[in-house]
Each structure stands twice: as structure tokens, then as C-alpha cells.
Design an enzyme around this catalytic site. Structure first.
Site, short mmCIF file in Angstrom:
data_model
loop_
_atom_site.label_atom_id
_atom_site.label_comp_id
_atom_site.label_asym_id
_atom_site.label_seq_id
_atom_site.Cartn_x
_atom_site.Cartn_y
_atom_site.Cartn_z
N ARG A 171 -5.30 -2.63 -2.50
CA ARG A 171 -5.32 -1.19 -2.22
C ARG A 171 -5.52 -0.39 -3.51
O ARG A 171 -5.87 0.80 -3.45
CB ARG A 171 -4.02 -0.76 -1.54
CG ARG A 171 -3.79 -1.40 -0.18
CD ARG A 171 -2.38 -1.13 0.33
NE ARG A 171 -2.16 0.29 0.57
CZ ARG A 171 -0.95 0.83 0.73
NH1 ARG A 171 0.14 0.08 0.65
NH2 ARG A 171 -0.83 2.12 0.96
N HIS A 206 8.87 -0.54 2.31
CA HIS A 206 9.06 -0.45 3.76
C HIS A 206 10.32 -1.21 4.18
O HIS A 206 10.94 -0.92 5.20
CB HIS A 206 7.86 -1.04 4.51
CG HIS A 206 6.60 -0.22 4.41
ND1 HIS A 206 5.75 -0.31 3.33
CD2 HIS A 206 6.06 0.68 5.24
CE1 HIS A 206 4.74 0.51 3.51
NE2 HIS A 206 4.89 1.13 4.67
N LYS A 246 -1.44 8.64 -4.57
CA LYS A 246 -0.16 7.99 -4.25
C LYS A 246 -0.05 6.66 -5.00
O LYS A 246 -1.08 6.10 -5.40
CB LYS A 246 -0.02 7.80 -2.74
CG LYS A 246 -1.11 6.91 -2.10
CD LYS A 246 -0.96 6.92 -0.58
CE LYS A 246 -1.92 5.93 0.06
NZ LYS A 246 -1.90 6.00 1.54
N HIS A 247 1.18 6.18 -5.26
CA HIS A 247 2.50 6.64 -4.85
C HIS A 247 3.26 6.96 -6.13
O HIS A 247 3.59 6.04 -6.88
CB HIS A 247 3.24 5.56 -4.08
CG HIS A 247 2.45 4.97 -2.93
ND1 HIS A 247 1.48 4.01 -3.09
CD2 HIS A 247 2.51 5.22 -1.60
CE1 HIS A 247 0.97 3.68 -1.91
NE2 HIS A 247 1.57 4.40 -0.99
N ASP A 268 6.46 9.77 1.07
CA ASP A 268 5.96 8.68 1.89
C ASP A 268 6.76 8.72 3.19
O ASP A 268 7.68 9.53 3.35
CB ASP A 268 6.13 7.35 1.15
CG ASP A 268 5.12 6.29 1.59
OD1 ASP A 268 4.54 6.44 2.69
OD2 ASP A 268 4.90 5.32 0.84
#
Length: 362
Positions: free
Chosen positions: A142, A185, A172-173, A258
Site C-alpha cells: 500500500r 485494527h 495517511k496515516h 482512522d
């Protein structure tokens, strides 16, 4: 502007379903959010999605709300929410592997044109994290790569291209998720980096993003104890958001969190703490993405915080002004959905351009 309206405008919310319903109208009426965030669960194809967004915008107008910010994670590679009908974009790491800055400009232009034709005005991209940890479980391809100078150059080109084609970019982030070995997460990552180390590496692409005029910056749910001794994650940290992002980098755009259902935040902090810490740190937009009870609780706690004097109402007014600037700068008040514009989505020219970039990345 009353407190009920202002508190709602500090929310960007997710929802369930692929067709607009009374439930969605009630969500807008009750929360009065400044925007919505789209996930795969909301998408069948570009035609359906365009109508869904148009229905949301029409309802917001009927309710007397400003035009909605409509956001999506459309990074490319493994993070592409529109799986059918749109052009399949390469990952950011594939783009940088071409060693051509022009690749970033082309992909961002394609993304912007397709998203805008559907009615999406904000792309939660690019990821400007410097991916230095080879066992990073969440960033990886990513990111544009592990060289901060290279990541900065590609990020700048991507942001300028996306925004010049009418879609807001979100870097981001912040202040950097690339050196983690834990997925936020699932748990709270802790990075033992000094401020000097971050200035030399993590903050380089963010500095470039700010200088490129990026519309918004998304925070990371990561603790940096050498920068903020309290151990609070960056999303809730005044030294990091107020000190580094607002102060050191001079960013005066919209700061968003987020997703607040991520366990690094949700399992550790009550809605009252999230609201108080985040808003006082310098955050403008809170992102509850699936939990309606959390959305309501966050709004209620903003109101209670202002009434109790622990949150300054002027802070809400300032955040609302920043959000309004985005609406005006990107023409949200004049936008009208045109189904015929969808012909550009997934068109042959876009597919050819992306194929050439994919080949050059190998």
C-alpha cells in the site's frame, strides 16, 4: 449554527446497504454528519453506486444540510472498494516500481475522473507511510516504498494530480504506520522512535504532502512514547496532532481519524475520552464506520463536552470552517450527478494506461 448541527458536522460515518432507505434518511436527520464513507458492502457497480450517492446528497439537501463529503478507500492494489466496472488500479508500490513519477500522476488522474463521475469527492489516499518494516502486517504494498525521499516525490505527484482533477486527497496515516509489526485494527502498535528519527524518515512524505496542498490528513492509531509520554495513540495526542502536524508541519487543513472501531482505539477508550482527547488534540473529523451506537455516543459526548466546558465550542466552529473550505474549493455546492458521465468508468483508455504501468512495474 446550533450545537446539534455543529457536533454532527464533526462526523463522517459509514452505513450498511446498497440502496437508499428510510434508515439512511434517519441517519442523516439524527446525526447531521458532514460526510459518508463507502465500503464494499455498499457497492454493486458504478451505476448503482452513483444513484446511491445521489440519493444521499438529495436527502441531505432536503434536510437543509450542506453537501456531503463522500469518501472511499481507493488506493489501488489490494485496497479497491469498487471491484466491478471500474478500472483496476495498481498498488502504490507497483507505481513506484516503474521509477516514473508520471505513473503516479496518470493513476491519480484516472482515479479522480472515475470517482468524480460516480459522485465521490474524496479519496482516502495516498498512503504516504514509509514502509521500512518488512514484517509490517497492514501497510506493505500500500506504500510507495521504504525510501522517504522517493515516497515523498511520488506522494506529491499523486496528490497534485488527484486534486487538480477535482477529488480531495487524504494523506495517511500520520505520523507514520510503516515501521509497525502490529495491525492497529487488532491492537495498539507502539513505536519507540525519537522525534529526530521521525523528522528524518516518517515525516518527510507528510511534509511533502502538506506543501503539495493536501486537503486532509488521516491519523494513525499508534503510540509514540518518545514524542508523547502519555502513551496516547497519535489520533488522541495533542503533542502529535497539535504539535507536529499543526505546528511543526504547519498543516491547517482537515485532520480526520482512522476508523474508530479499530481495536487500538475502540477496546481502550470510551466515547467521552475519544471525543475529548481527539478534538482537543486538533482533530476535525471523527470516523465511526459501522457502529451506529458509537456514532450517536460520539455526537452526544461532543455536546456534553461543550456544555461542560471541556471542549471549546470555537473548536467546533473552526473545524466546521475547514470542512466548508473543502466543500467550496472542490465545487460540492455546484455538483450534479450525471449518469452519462459514468461512461468514463473502466473505459478502454484507462485500462490501457494502467496495463502499461503494470507492465513497467515488473
Amino acid at each position: 449554527m446550533n450545537l446539534d448541527f455543529l457536533s454532527g458536522q464533526l462526523l463522517m460515518v459509514g452505513f450498511h446497504g446498497t440502496e437508499f432507505s428510510k434508515e439512511h434518511e434517519e441517519l442523516l436527520k439524527t446525526l447531521k454528519p458532514s460526510g459518508i464513507i463507502l465500503f464494499k458492502r455498499n457497492i454493486v457497480n458504478p451505476e448503482q453506486l452513483g444513484k446511491l450517492i445521489d440519493d444521499f446528497q438529495s436527502c441531505a439537501k432536503k434536510l437543509g444540510l450542506p453537501p456531503l463529503l463522500v469518501s472511499i478507500d481507493y488506493e489501488g492494489g489490494i485496497i479497491l472498494r469498487i471491484g466491478r466496472g471500474a478500472t483496476t488500479l495498481p498498488s502504490l508500490m507497483a507505481i513506484s516500481a516503474t521509477r516514473r513519477i508520471e505513473s503516479a500522476r496518470v493513476v491519480a488522474e484516472i482515479a479522480a475522473k472515475e470517482l468524480k463521475s460516480i459522485g465521490i469527492n474524496m479519496n482516502l489516499a495516498p498512503v504516504v507511510d514509509v514502509n521500512t518494516n518488512p514484517v509490517n502486517p497492514i501497510i506493505g504494498v500500500r506504500s510507495f516504498g521504504d525510501d522517504p525521499i522517493e515516497v515523498a516525490a511520488f506522494s506529491e505527484a499523486y496528490i497534485k494530480s488527484l486534486q487538480s482533477n477535482g477529488v480531495m486527497a487524504v494523506a495517511k496515516h500520520f505520523p507514520g504506520h510503516g515501521d509497525t509489526s502490529v495491525d492497529s485494527h487488532l491492537d495498539l502498535p507502539v513505536l519507540d522512535l525519537s522525534l529526530d528519527e521521525m523528522v528524518r524518515r516518517e515525516l518527510v512524505p507528510f511534509k511533502a504532502a502538506v506543501e503539495a496542498g493536501v486537503s486532509s490528513v488521516m491519523t494513525a492509531h499508534i503510540a509514540y512514547p518518545k514524542v508523547d509520554e502519555s502513551g496516547l495513540p497519535a489520533t488522541l495526542s495533542k503533542p502529535i496532532i497539535g504539535g507536529l502536524l499543526r505546528g511543526f508541519l504547519g498543516f491547517d487543513g482537515v485532520v480526520m481519524t482512522d476508523a474508530l472501531e479499530m481495536k487500538a482505539i475502540y477496546d481502550r477508550f470510551e466515547p467521552k475520552e475519544i471525543v475529548t482527547f481527539a478534538l482537543n488534540a486538533g482533530v476535525d473529523l471523527l470516523l465511526p464506520c459501522s457502529n451506529y451506537d458509537l456514532m450517536v455516543a460520539l455526537k452526544d459526548e461532543i455536546i456534553k463536552g461543550v456544555e461542560a466546558g471541556v471542549i471549546d465550542k470555537n473548536k467546533l466552529i473552526q473545524s466546521y470552517a475547514r470542512i466548508e473550505n473543502l466543500r467550496k474549493n472542490f465545487g460540492l455546492y455546484g455538483y450534479k450527478f450525471n449518469p452519462e458521465a459514468l461512461s468514463i468508468v473502466g473505459c478502454e483508455a484507462h485500462r490501457r494506461a494502467v496495463f502499461e504501468i503494470a507492465v513497467n512495474s515488473i
